[in-house]
Scaffold this motif. Structure first.
Motif, short mmCIF file in Angstrom:
data_model
loop_
_atom_site.label_atom_id
_atom_site.label_comp_id
_atom_site.label_asym_id
_atom_site.label_seq_id
_atom_site.Cartn_x
_atom_site.Cartn_y
_atom_site.Cartn_z
N VAL A 13 0.77 -1.11 -0.01
CA VAL A 13 0.05 0.14 0.07
C VAL A 13 0.69 1.11 0.00
CG1 VAL A 13 -1.81 1.35 1.43
CG2 VAL A 13 -1.99 -1.24 1.04
N ASN A 14 1.93 1.21 1.04
CA ASN A 14 2.78 2.37 0.98
C ASN A 14 3.52 2.67 -0.37
OD1 ASN A 14 2.31 2.99 3.80
ND2 ASN A 14 4.00 1.83 4.45
N LYS A 15 3.81 1.64 -1.23
CA LYS A 15 4.45 1.91 -2.25
C LYS A 15 3.53 2.31 -3.38
CE LYS A 15 7.92 -2.06 -1.67
NZ LYS A 15 8.17 -3.37 -2.10
N ARG A 16 2.52 1.86 -3.38
CA ARG A 16 1.41 2.46 -4.20
C ARG A 16 0.96 3.76 -4.13
NH1 ARG A 16 -1.94 -1.75 -7.04
NH2 ARG A 16 -0.96 -3.86 -6.59
N LEU A 17 1.08 4.27 -2.94
CA LEU A 17 0.83 5.71 -2.69
C LEU A 17 1.92 6.42 -2.71
CD1 LEU A 17 -1.47 5.03 0.69
CD2 LEU A 17 -2.20 5.74 -1.42
N SER A 18 3.05 6.12 -3.07
CA SER A 18 4.23 6.75 -3.28
C SER A 18 4.47 7.66 -2.04
CB SER A 18 4.24 7.39 -4.47
OG SER A 18 3.96 6.70 -5.51
N LEU A 19 4.08 7.42 -0.70
CA LEU A 19 4.50 8.19 0.34
C LEU A 19 4.64 7.15 1.62
CD1 LEU A 19 1.60 8.54 2.05
CD2 LEU A 19 1.23 9.88 0.10
N SER A 20 5.14 7.79 2.59
CA SER A 20 5.58 6.96 3.84
C SER A 20 4.06 7.14 4.76
CB SER A 20 6.47 7.58 4.64
OG SER A 20 6.67 6.61 5.73
N SER A 115 -8.44 -11.86 2.56
CA SER A 115 -7.76 -12.76 2.05
C SER A 115 -6.81 -12.33 0.91
CB SER A 115 -8.71 -13.84 1.24
OG SER A 115 -9.31 -13.32 0.15
N LYS A 116 -5.75 -12.98 0.49
CA LYS A 116 -4.96 -12.67 -0.66
C LYS A 116 -5.59 -12.30 -2.03
CE LYS A 116 -0.99 -15.34 0.88
NZ LYS A 116 0.26 -16.16 0.45
N ILE A 117 -6.92 -13.07 -2.23
CA ILE A 117 -7.65 -12.72 -3.38
C ILE A 117 -8.06 -11.24 -3.39
CG2 ILE A 117 -9.59 -13.22 -4.61
CD1 ILE A 117 -9.11 -16.25 -4.21
N HIS A 118 -8.80 -10.87 -2.20
CA HIS A 118 -9.29 -9.71 -1.86
C HIS A 118 -8.32 -8.60 -1.85
CE1 HIS A 118 -12.83 -12.14 -0.52
NE2 HIS A 118 -13.57 -11.22 -1.17
N ARG A 119 -7.17 -8.88 -1.25
CA ARG A 119 -6.10 -7.99 -1.35
C ARG A 119 -5.80 -7.55 -2.66
NH1 ARG A 119 -3.48 -11.20 2.61
NH2 ARG A 119 -2.01 -11.94 1.06
N THR A 120 -5.62 -8.52 -3.68
CA THR A 120 -5.33 -8.38 -4.91
C THR A 120 -6.45 -7.34 -5.75
OG1 THR A 120 -4.05 -10.26 -5.06
CG2 THR A 120 -4.70 -9.44 -7.21
N GLN A 121 -7.64 -7.98 -5.37
CA GLN A 121 -8.87 -7.46 -5.95
C GLN A 121 -9.02 -5.62 -5.85
OE1 GLN A 121 -11.89 -10.18 -5.30
NE2 GLN A 121 -11.37 -11.33 -6.98
N ASN A 122 -8.84 -5.60 -4.39
CA ASN A 122 -9.24 -4.31 -3.75
C ASN A 122 -8.11 -3.49 -3.30
OD1 ASN A 122 -11.95 -5.50 -3.85
ND2 ASN A 122 -11.72 -6.31 -1.77
N ILE A 123 -6.92 -3.83 -3.56
CA ILE A 123 -5.74 -2.78 -3.22
C ILE A 123 -6.06 -1.41 -3.88
CG2 ILE A 123 -4.04 -3.53 -4.75
CD1 ILE A 123 -2.30 -3.14 -2.25
N ASP A 124 -6.28 -1.46 -5.14
CA ASP A 124 -6.38 -0.13 -5.83
C ASP A 124 -7.44 0.84 -5.29
OD1 ASP A 124 -4.28 -0.60 -7.54
OD2 ASP A 124 -5.66 -1.63 -9.06
N THR A 125 -8.59 -0.09 -4.74
CA THR A 125 -9.83 0.67 -4.31
C THR A 125 -9.33 1.48 -3.13
OG1 THR A 125 -11.25 -0.62 -5.24
CG2 THR A 125 -12.16 0.54 -3.47
N LEU A 126 -8.57 0.75 -2.16
CA LEU A 126 -8.12 1.35 -0.81
C LEU A 126 -7.20 2.37 -1.02
CD1 LEU A 126 -7.67 1.32 2.13
CD2 LEU A 126 -6.03 -0.48 1.91
N CYS A 127 -6.49 2.55 -2.13
CA CYS A 127 -5.35 3.59 -2.33
C CYS A 127 -6.23 4.81 -2.73
CB CYS A 127 -4.47 3.00 -3.33
SG CYS A 127 -3.24 1.78 -2.65
N GLU A 128 -7.31 4.36 -3.63
CA GLU A 128 -8.10 5.70 -4.21
C GLU A 128 -8.97 6.11 -3.19
OE1 GLU A 128 -10.57 4.12 -7.33
OE2 GLU A 128 -8.79 3.55 -8.51
N LEU A 129 -9.31 5.58 -2.05
CA LEU A 129 -9.89 5.81 -1.03
C LEU A 129 -9.13 6.94 0.01
CD1 LEU A 129 -12.43 3.00 0.12
CD2 LEU A 129 -13.11 5.30 -0.91
N ILE A 130 -7.76 6.39 0.11
CA ILE A 130 -6.72 7.09 0.98
C ILE A 130 -6.51 8.39 0.16
CG2 ILE A 130 -4.50 7.04 1.78
CD1 ILE A 130 -5.06 4.06 2.03
N LEU A 131 -6.40 8.38 -1.03
CA LEU A 131 -5.95 9.57 -1.83
C LEU A 131 -7.21 10.54 -1.90
CD1 LEU A 131 -3.55 7.96 -4.40
CD2 LEU A 131 -2.88 9.33 -2.31
#
Length: 131
Positions: A13-20, A115-131
């Motif tokens: 998640v940190n890498k995808r957000l490009s910030l700490s 789960s690993k499947i949900h992490r893969t499917q939803n990581i972009d959604t989480l990053c979008e919500l954070i940003l």
């Protein structure tokens, strides 16, 4: 959710957000931060991500009180749309299992990372919500 998997996930998640992003990996690490610093961190944040595991319900004594106080402070000071619950444990997908302070989050949608499947499917959604 194994701690090692959680650390790998949060690193991604940190890498995808490009910030700490400072995250709470376990209660012992977080306890070393003074309460005033925790409050300042929440105040300075645009978004508050609350990682929900079965451990929240299992926490006892001082640990449980501190976790509840931190979630309470975030819910009292941040607009609802700025709070992002993330379910990390399959047992917590059913909101009927959300006890105590977690009940204050029942009206919010959560991101399923149980789960690993949900992490893969939803990581972009989480990053979008954070940003």
């Amino acid at each position: 959710y194994p701690e090692k998997d959680t650390r790998v996930f949060l690193s991604d998640v940190n890498k995808r957000l490009s910030l700490s992003v400072r995250t709470k990996f376990d209660q012992n690490d977080f306890d070393e931060i003074k309460e005033e610093q925790k409050i300042q961190a929440v105040e300075a944040s645009e978004r508050v991500v609350i990682f929900i595991t079965g451990n929240i319900n299992d926490a006892e004594g001082n640990s449980r009180a501190q976790t509840a106080a931190q979630i309470q402070y975030a819910t009292n000071t941040k607009p609802r749309e700025c709070i992002i619950p993330v379910v990390m444990d399959q047992s917590m997908l059913d909101k009927r299992n959300w006890k105590g302070i977690l009940r204050q989050l029942l009206d919010l949608p959560y991101v399923d990372m149980s789960s690993k499947i949900h992490r893969t499917q939803n990581i972009d959604t989480l990053c979008e919500l954070i940003l």
